[in-house]
Write a protein that holds these residues in place. Structure first.
Motif, short mmCIF file in Angstrom:
data_model
loop_
_atom_site.label_atom_id
_atom_site.label_comp_id
_atom_site.label_asym_id
_atom_site.label_seq_id
_atom_site.Cartn_x
_atom_site.Cartn_y
_atom_site.Cartn_z
N ASP A 195 111.43 17.87 33.90
CA ASP A 195 111.02 17.86 35.30
C ASP A 195 109.80 16.95 35.46
O ASP A 195 108.79 17.15 34.78
CB ASP A 195 110.69 19.28 35.75
CG ASP A 195 110.41 19.36 37.24
OD1 ASP A 195 109.31 18.93 37.64
OD2 ASP A 195 111.27 19.85 37.98
N PRO A 196 109.88 15.96 36.35
CA PRO A 196 108.76 15.01 36.47
C PRO A 196 107.48 15.63 37.01
O PRO A 196 106.39 15.10 36.77
CB PRO A 196 109.31 13.96 37.44
CG PRO A 196 110.37 14.66 38.21
CD PRO A 196 110.98 15.65 37.27
N THR A 197 107.59 16.75 37.71
CA THR A 197 106.40 17.39 38.27
C THR A 197 105.75 18.35 37.30
O THR A 197 104.55 18.30 37.03
CB THR A 197 106.75 18.12 39.57
OG1 THR A 197 107.31 17.20 40.50
CG2 THR A 197 105.52 18.77 40.18
N SER A 198 106.57 19.26 36.73
CA SER A 198 106.02 20.31 35.87
C SER A 198 105.97 19.93 34.41
O SER A 198 105.23 20.53 33.62
CB SER A 198 106.86 21.59 36.02
OG SER A 198 108.17 21.39 35.50
N GLY A 199 106.77 18.94 34.00
CA GLY A 199 106.87 18.59 32.60
C GLY A 199 107.72 19.55 31.79
O GLY A 199 107.78 19.45 30.56
#
Length: 309
Positions: A275-279
């Motif tokens: 996920d690009p936001t949460s990693g």
């Protein structure tokens, strides 16, 4: 029935965690041996096909947010294709339709029961779990008993992360029903039952991944729940699809233990989405924007463990 080691090499574990009772094993403390061809034979028994509800019984303290993660996962299993972007939870579940005659198994959410006061205490036996499962409706249903992190269950962490089994109900006890149990491993054994979201207790020491729902225990619980739901519908009474002895079989997902993406090997879960936001790492999308990490499942057509990514 056991959560078993994956191809291309058989990963033998001294800790076999999820047992017709079928259980899910801990994919740690592994060593390599040559593998027998992975073919799950159909033993001509009944399979769970058609429409089934999944009852959830939360035993002990689960927060509303934790319950929502589990509920959304169950709702995602047979959701319409347009409801989630691929790879989806529903496409993962679709592989179960390839097992034997009868077509698909469509799951819907049944009753959600709460026993946060732990009516049977905080140290449970297998018979206690059957008692809890018997509280839910049985007709065309699978009952899931989920225990909180501070609830002790015989064999939890030492030999299993959960199991599936069957009981008898109805008049004169002539009707059979299926149920399963999964424990939340957050405090008792995250390294065994929540890998790859926790540092493994044994084996290659790879860094843990970030869990997609921000909860190591519940995201690990989802892996075991997914495993045992698939194993339940494809081998509900011990005479469905499996390889090996009936008392410790390799089933639809337990045959693929430790594989979550292509390129997996001991200590490495495979190539996953991030996920690009949460990693956080995941390989399946569900309803309500959820992301999950689901294990590979044996594909009867290709006779290989199939991962979503």
């Amino acid at each position: 029935m056991a959560f078993s080691p994956p191809p291309p090499l058989l990963l033998l574990s001294l800790l076999s965690l999820l047992v017709l009772q079928s259980s899910a094993v801990i994919p740690r403390m592994l060593f390599l041996v040559p593998q027998q061809p992975l073919v799950l034979k159909y033993h001509k028994g009944p399979l769970l096909k058609g429409n089934y509800t999944v009852n959830l019984l939360f035993y002990g303290r689960f927060t509303p947010a934790q319950r929502a993660i589990v509920v959304d996962f169950v709702r995602s299993l047979s959701a319409p294709a347009r409801s989630s972007r691929p790879p989806s939870v529903a496409s993962w579940w679709g592989t179960t339709a390839l097992y034997g005659p009868g077509g698909a198994t469509r799951l819907s959410l049944g009753r959600v029961l709460l026993d946060d006061r732990c009516s049977l205490g905080k140290s449970l036996t297998d018979s206690d779990l059957l008692t809890l499962a018997s509280r839910a409706p049985h007709r065309a249903a699978i009952t899931v008993v989920l225990t909180a992190p501070d609830v002790l269950v015989d064999g939890f962490c030492m030999s299993r992360c959960g199991f599936h089994d069957s009981g008898r109900g109805g008049k004169h006890g002539k009707s059979r029903y299926t149920y399963l149990w999964v424990g939340n491993p957050a405090t008792q054994c995250p390294g065994e039952c929540a890998w790859p979201f926790a540092q493994p207790t044994y084996g290659p020491q790879t860094p843990p991944l970030l869990p997609p729902n921000g909860d190591v225990g519940v995201d690990g619980l989802i892996i075991s729940l997914a495993t045992l739901l698939a194993d339940t519908v494809t081998n509900p009474y011990g005479d469905g699809f499996f390889q090996g002895p009936p008392t410790l079989p390799l089933e639809a997902v337990t045959a693929c233990t430790g594989i979550f993406g292509n390129g997996a090997f001991p200590g490495y879960p495979g190539n996953l989405l991030v996920d690009p936001t949460s990693g956080a790492s995941y390989n399946a999308r569900g309803l309500a924007g959820r992301e999950y990490l689901l294990p590979a499942m044996w594909d009867p057509k290709t006779k290989q463990c199939k991962a979503l990514v």
